[in-house]
Structure formats: structure tokens, C-alpha cells
Design an enzyme around this catalytic site. Structure first.
Site, PDB file in Angstrom:
ATOM      1  CG  LEU A   9      14.046  -0.212  11.527  1.00  0.00           C
ATOM      2  CD1 LEU A   9      15.029   0.171  10.443  1.00  0.00           C
ATOM      3  CD2 LEU A   9      14.019   0.848  12.633  1.00  0.00           C
ATOM      4  CB  ALA A  11       8.180   4.251  10.515  1.00  0.00           C
ATOM      5  NE  ARG A  16      10.043  -0.953  -2.472  1.00  0.00           N
ATOM      6  CZ  ARG A  16      11.209  -1.248  -1.918  1.00  0.00           C
ATOM      7  NH1 ARG A  16      12.107  -1.949  -2.585  1.00  0.00           N
ATOM      8  NH2 ARG A  16      11.485  -0.872  -0.682  1.00  0.00           N
ATOM      9  CD  GLU A 157      20.057  -0.368   0.561  1.00  0.00           C
ATOM     10  OE1 GLU A 157      18.962  -0.837   0.238  1.00  0.00           O
ATOM     11  OE2 GLU A 157      20.810  -0.921   1.373  1.00  0.00           O
ATOM     12  CB  SER A 374     -29.461 -36.035   4.233  1.00  0.00           C
ATOM     13  OG  SER A 374     -28.579 -37.109   4.412  1.00  0.00           O
TER      14      SER A 374
HETATM   15  C1  UD1 Z   1      16.365  -2.631   3.416  1.00  0.00           C
HETATM   16  C2  UD1 Z   1      17.879  -2.435   3.451  1.00  0.00           C
HETATM   17  C3  UD1 Z   1      18.507  -3.353   2.410  1.00  0.00           C
HETATM   18  C4  UD1 Z   1      18.095  -4.794   2.675  1.00  0.00           C
HETATM   19  C5  UD1 Z   1      16.583  -4.952   2.784  1.00  0.00           C
HETATM   20  C6  UD1 Z   1      16.231  -6.336   3.310  1.00  0.00           C
HETATM   21  C7  UD1 Z   1      18.374  -0.086   4.052  1.00  0.00           C
HETATM   22  C8  UD1 Z   1      18.747   1.234   3.527  1.00  0.00           C
HETATM   23  N1  UD1 Z   1      18.203  -1.055   3.138  1.00  0.00           N
HETATM   24  O1  UD1 Z   1      15.925  -2.250   2.124  1.00  0.00           O
HETATM   25  O2  UD1 Z   1      19.910  -3.239   2.440  1.00  0.00           O
HETATM   26  O3  UD1 Z   1      18.612  -5.650   1.676  1.00  0.00           O
HETATM   27  O4  UD1 Z   1      16.032  -3.999   3.711  1.00  0.00           O
HETATM   28  O5  UD1 Z   1      14.861  -6.543   3.312  1.00  0.00           O
HETATM   29  O6  UD1 Z   1      18.274  -0.243   5.243  1.00  0.00           O
HETATM   30  N2  UD1 Z   1      11.438   2.040   7.560  1.00  0.00           N
HETATM   31  C9  UD1 Z   1      11.168   2.926   8.573  1.00  0.00           C
HETATM   32  N3  UD1 Z   1      11.425   4.239   8.377  1.00  0.00           N
HETATM   33  C10 UD1 Z   1      11.972   4.718   7.239  1.00  0.00           C
HETATM   34  C11 UD1 Z   1      12.247   3.806   6.199  1.00  0.00           C
HETATM   35  C12 UD1 Z   1      11.977   2.464   6.384  1.00  0.00           C
HETATM   36  O7  UD1 Z   1      10.693   2.542   9.635  1.00  0.00           O
HETATM   37  O8  UD1 Z   1      12.183   5.932   7.146  1.00  0.00           O
HETATM   38  C13 UD1 Z   1      11.136   0.599   7.773  1.00  0.00           C
HETATM   39  C14 UD1 Z   1      10.159   0.019   6.772  1.00  0.00           C
HETATM   40  O9  UD1 Z   1       8.826   0.117   7.272  1.00  0.00           O
HETATM   41  C15 UD1 Z   1      10.612  -1.428   6.673  1.00  0.00           C
HETATM   42  C16 UD1 Z   1      12.095  -1.369   6.994  1.00  0.00           C
HETATM   43  O10 UD1 Z   1      12.325  -0.126   7.619  1.00  0.00           O
HETATM   44  O11 UD1 Z   1       9.954  -2.251   7.634  1.00  0.00           O
HETATM   45  C17 UD1 Z   1      12.965  -1.473   5.749  1.00  0.00           C
HETATM   46  O12 UD1 Z   1      12.589  -0.482   4.838  1.00  0.00           O
HETATM   47  P1  UD1 Z   1      12.360  -0.804   3.306  1.00  0.00           P
HETATM   48  O13 UD1 Z   1      11.929   0.439   2.635  1.00  0.00           O
HETATM   49  O14 UD1 Z   1      11.545  -2.014   3.153  1.00  0.00           O
HETATM   50  O15 UD1 Z   1      13.875  -1.099   2.883  1.00  0.00           O
HETATM   51  P2  UD1 Z   1      14.379  -2.067   1.719  1.00  0.00           P
HETATM   52  O16 UD1 Z   1      14.393  -1.300   0.449  1.00  0.00           O
HETATM   53  O17 UD1 Z   1      13.663  -3.339   1.764  1.00  0.00           O
HETATM   54 MG    MG Z   2      12.024  -4.006   2.833  1.00  0.00          MG
END
Ligand code: UD1
Ligand code: MG
Length: 414
Positions: A9, A11, A16, A157, A374
Site C-alpha cells: 500500500l 497511495a 503527518r 486504531e 599541494s
Molecule cells: C496502519 C494500520 C495500523 C498500524 C500501522 C503500522 C490501518 C487502518 N492501520 O496505520 O494498525 O499500526 O499502519 O504502521 O491499516 N494507504 C493507501 N490508501 C489509503 C490509505 C493508506 O494506500 O487509502 C497506504 C499509505 O500510503 C501507507 C499505508 O497504506 O503506506 C498505511 O497507511 P497509514 O495512513 O500510514 O496508516 P497508519 O495510520 O500508519
Molecule cells: Mg503508516
């Protein structure tokens, strides 16, 4: 052996991080975060990798244009991690094997952990197997919820946790392996019932448990491997951890690193046996260093540096896009850029290549066994013959060398 696919994943927008750049392109020790996750999948033999991209998808694809084993899947709107995996619905529809699901913002994943997930999944014949880790500061992570008997019930979460749940230190690093058939069904059932109104992948796990599927947790994941990068602070922490790994691997391969805390080495650097890296050395980019070299203190080696064996580089020496042959010595205050330097050349203190004339970058070639005094300035483009002697303080251009005519060696002075 089951066939294996991976969904990564990548996207998300990453508010943050406060960045205009896709998060997974932010670098850890010189490589984008996503590169490490791809490598971990490859190392465990995954042949089909789907990467879900959305925010600035073009930039991510461009950066990984050479990754022939990746199929890019677009998630138009970022509606959550479950929704992101579901974007691969078509690609996974007829797949009967196992699917790894990982996050592109988890560069510290190691292939050994994926191997453990796979072994456990097969031994337990589970529907889903995931890793958990115990962190001293679990802020921001999904918490693992267990019943009084220790059985896992689900993942909540951070933003949805009660005060008691916030105290739970066992977290979800987002390393999952699913039997593909149950994955898609579980995802279809996920509802955005949470503070952020997103479709959470973590809810698919709870859904599987509720419907009587076997979900197994691998609990032995080290805190330093569980980290996801959601902020610049975490990016720097992940870089520190990765740096330690890189240095440990180099030390195992026979490299001496005098002061690991004050040395920075790019993940793409290769360093030979019995080379010593002195403190405050910074190696950035694709750099190759041979055996028995002595680098630093305070050396700066940049992309395209190739050092053969027995090279000595000292204080404030910067090298870029240059090959230095066996036995070259540049002990003090030098810049060698876009150059080829022959065997046993001595580069005196403060000597530099003037490789940029304001418009073009030129190459400098120095033959074998030359002595450069040098404070010499070598103005590129320039070829200095084998055995030449450049006197201290000389400004050397190709013109000045040509004036010496047919001499086999140059003896250049002002
Ligand atoms: C996520 C997990 C959390 C975990 C943490 C570990 C979920 C809901 N939460 O939280 O339990 O402890 O990772 O690092 O899964 N992304 C997409 N499409 C979206 C949303 C996110 O591709 O619609 C991708 C982001 O780019 C990222 C990854 O998914 O690479 C995780 O998303 P992020 O928003 O970082 O989730 P966390 O809050 O870190
Ligand atoms: Mg994350």
C-alpha cells in the site's frame, strides 16, 4: 508450495509528514522507503507484486520504472487501507494462493520475518497470519485487542481507542499474510465505522475472527522492525535503525568502522575487506570501495565514487563520480570530481579538480604514478600523462600541458 502474491500500500497522502512528495519516496539511508519493502518481498520469492498508488502516482512509478516485477494499481480516492487492497480485486480475483499485504511506509521489514509469517501460516493452516510487536511507545499504532485468555479479538486504531486501550503496548506493524480467497470476502464486509470514516484493513482481521476463521499472530517481531513511518521524526528514527543494520552487515563482511555513531553509509555502498572507515565519514550514493582502504576522518564520498584497493583518503576529502586506482592517496582537503586517477597517484593537500566551467562538467584523467603537489588546480577537461609531476600551487589546463609538447612525462609548474 503455495503461490504467493504481495500487495503493497503506497497511495496515501501523508498529512503527518507535511510533504508534497509521495511518502514512500522519502529516503532511508539513500533509498526510497518502498524499495526496502519490495526487496523483502523479492527475497522470499514473491513473483507478483502489486503496488497500490494514488497520491502523485506518476512520481512513484517513474522512480521505480525499472521494477519489471511490479504491477501498479491506482486507488483514485484514499478511502483507507482496506479500500486500497480492494483496488486489486480484479488482479486477485482468480488467485488461489497466499497474499502478503504490507505498507510502503514500513521500510524496516525484514525477509526473515516474512519467512516466519509464511511458515506459521502454513503450519497452522490459518486464514490470516499477522505480526505483532510490543513497543515502549505505542502512540499512533493500531493496538492488538485480546480477551481474558489472550486470544486475539481484533485491532483498534489509535484514534478509536478508549483510555484503557491506549495503554496497550502490543501493536500491529501491518505485516499480514492472507489466504487470498478469504481476503477479498473479508474486505468486502469492512464498513467505515470509525472516527476517520475510513475502510480499515485492520477491521478485516476482526471480521475474520468473528466469522470463525483462524487468525494467527506472530509475536516475536522486534520493536525496531515494527516501526511505520508517519512523520519526519519517525523517518529519522527509521534511518538510524537502518544505518545500524547497514554498518553491522559491513562489519560482518570485514570492514572496520571506528565510530559507528559518527559515520553514515548509504545502503547502496559496497566496501571491501580490511578497509577502515574513520569517524565523521559520510558516504552517499552508489559507491564502491575496495579492500584495505583507509577513509576519513571527515571524508565525503558521493555518487559514482569507485575506489580500488589500498586507497587512502583523509580529512575533508570529497570524491564524486570518480575512479581512483590502487594506492591513490589524497590525505588532506581535496576535491576529486568527474575524474579517473591512476595507480599510486599522490594528491597533495588542497588540490582539486575544477570540473565545472559554469556550463559544462568536464572530466579529468590523471595517469599512473603521478605526483600532484599541494594546492594544484586541475582544470577539466584535462589529461595528465603517466608519471607527471605537478608542482605545488600550479593551475593546470589542457593548454598548459600541450605546450610541453612531446615529452613523455609532464613536469608542470607555474
Ligand atoms: C496502519 C494500520 C495500523 C498500524 C500501522 C503500522 C490501518 C487502518 N492501520 O496505520 O494498525 O499500526 O499502519 O504502521 O491499516 N494507504 C493507501 N490508501 C489509503 C490509505 C493508506 O494506500 O487509502 C497506504 C499509505 O500510503 C501507507 C499505508 O497504506 O503506506 C498505511 O497507511 P497509514 O495512513 O500510514 O496508516 P497508519 O495510520 O500508519
Ligand atoms: Mg503508516
Amino acid at each position: 508450495m503455495a503461490e504467493r502474491a504481495a500487495v503493497i500500500l503506497a497511495a496515501g497522502v501523508s498529512s503527518r509528514m507535511n510533504t508534497m512528495m509521495p511518502k514512500v519516496l522519502h529516503e532511508v539511508c539513500g533509498r526510497p522507503m518502498l524499495a526496502y519493502v519490495l526487496d523483502a518481498c523479492r527475497d522470499v520469492g514473491v513473483k507478483k507484486i502489486f503496488v497500490v498508488v494514488g497520491f502523485s502516482a506518476g512520481q512513484v512509478r517513474e522512480r521505480f520504472a525499472e521494477a519489471g516485477d511490479v504491477e501498479w494499481v491506482v486507488q483514485k480516492e484514499q478511502l483507507g487501507t482496506a479500500h486500497a487492497v480492494l483496488c486489486c480485486r480484479e488482479q486477485l480475483a482468480d488467485f488461489g494462493g497466499q497474499t502478503l499485504v504490507l505498507c510502503g511506509d514500513g521500510p524496516l521489514i525484514r525477509s526473515e520475518t516474512l519467512d516466519t509469517l509464511i511458515e506459521k501460516h502454513e503450519a497452522e493452516q490459518s486464514a490470516a497470519t499477522l505480526a505483532t510487536a510490543v513497543l515502549s511507545d505505542p502512540t499512533g499504532y493500531g493496538r492488538i485487542i485480546r480477551d481474558a485468555y489472550g486470544n486475539m479479538q481484533g485491532i483498534i486504531e489509535h484514534s478509536d481507542c478508549t483510555r484503557e486501550q491506549l495503554a496497550i503496548r502490543e501493536v500491529n506493524p501491518s505485516y499480514y499474510l492472507f489466504s487470498n480467497k478469504v481476503l477479498l470476502e473479508a474486505l468486502e464486509r469492512v464498513k467505515p465505522d470509525n472516527v476517520k470514516k475510513e475502510y480499515y484493513l485492520t477491521d478485516a482481521i476482526a471480521g475474520l475472527i468473528r466469522t470463525g476463521h483462524k487468525v494467527v499472530a506472530v509475536t516475536a517481531v522486534l520493536p525496531e522492525e515494527a516501526m511505520g513511518v508517519n512523520s519526519r521524526r519517525q523517518l529519522s528514527e527509521a534511518s538510524k535503525i537502518m544505518q545500524r543494520r547497514i554498518q553491522q552487515m559491513l562489519m560482518e563482511n570485514g570492514v572496520t568502522i571506528v565510530d559507528p555513531d559518527n559515520t553514515w553509509i548509504d545502503a547502496r555502498a559496497r566496501i571491501g575487506q580490511d578497509t577502515v572507515i574513520e569517524p565523521f565519514t559520510y558516504i552517499h550514493g552508489v559507491v564502491e570501495i575496495g579492500q584495505n582502504c583507509r577513509i576519513g576522518p571527515f571524508a565525503y564520498l558521493r555518487d559514482g565514487t569507485i575506489l580500488k584497493n589500498d586507497v587512502v583518503l583523509g580529512v575533508y576529502t570529497e570524491i564524486k563520480n570518480a575512479t581512483l586506482d590502487d594506492g591513490v592517496r589524497a590525505r588532506h582537503h581535496s576535491y576529486i570530481g568527474d575524474a579517473t586517477v591512476g595507480r599510486n597517484v599522490n594528491v597533495g593537500a588542497g588540490s582539486i579538480t575544477a570540473n565545472y566551467d559554469g556550463q559544462r562538467v568536464g572530466r579529468t584523467t590523471v595517469g599512473n604514478e603521478c605526483y600532484i603537489g599541494s594546492g594544484a588546480i586541475l582544470i577539466a577537461p584535462l589529461v595528465i600523462k603517466d608519471g607527471s609531476h605537478i608542482a605545488a600551487g600550479t593551475v593546470v589546463s589542457q593548454e598548459s600541458v600541450n605546450e610541453l609538447g612531446g615529452k613523455s612525462n609532464n613536469d608542470v609548474s607555474q
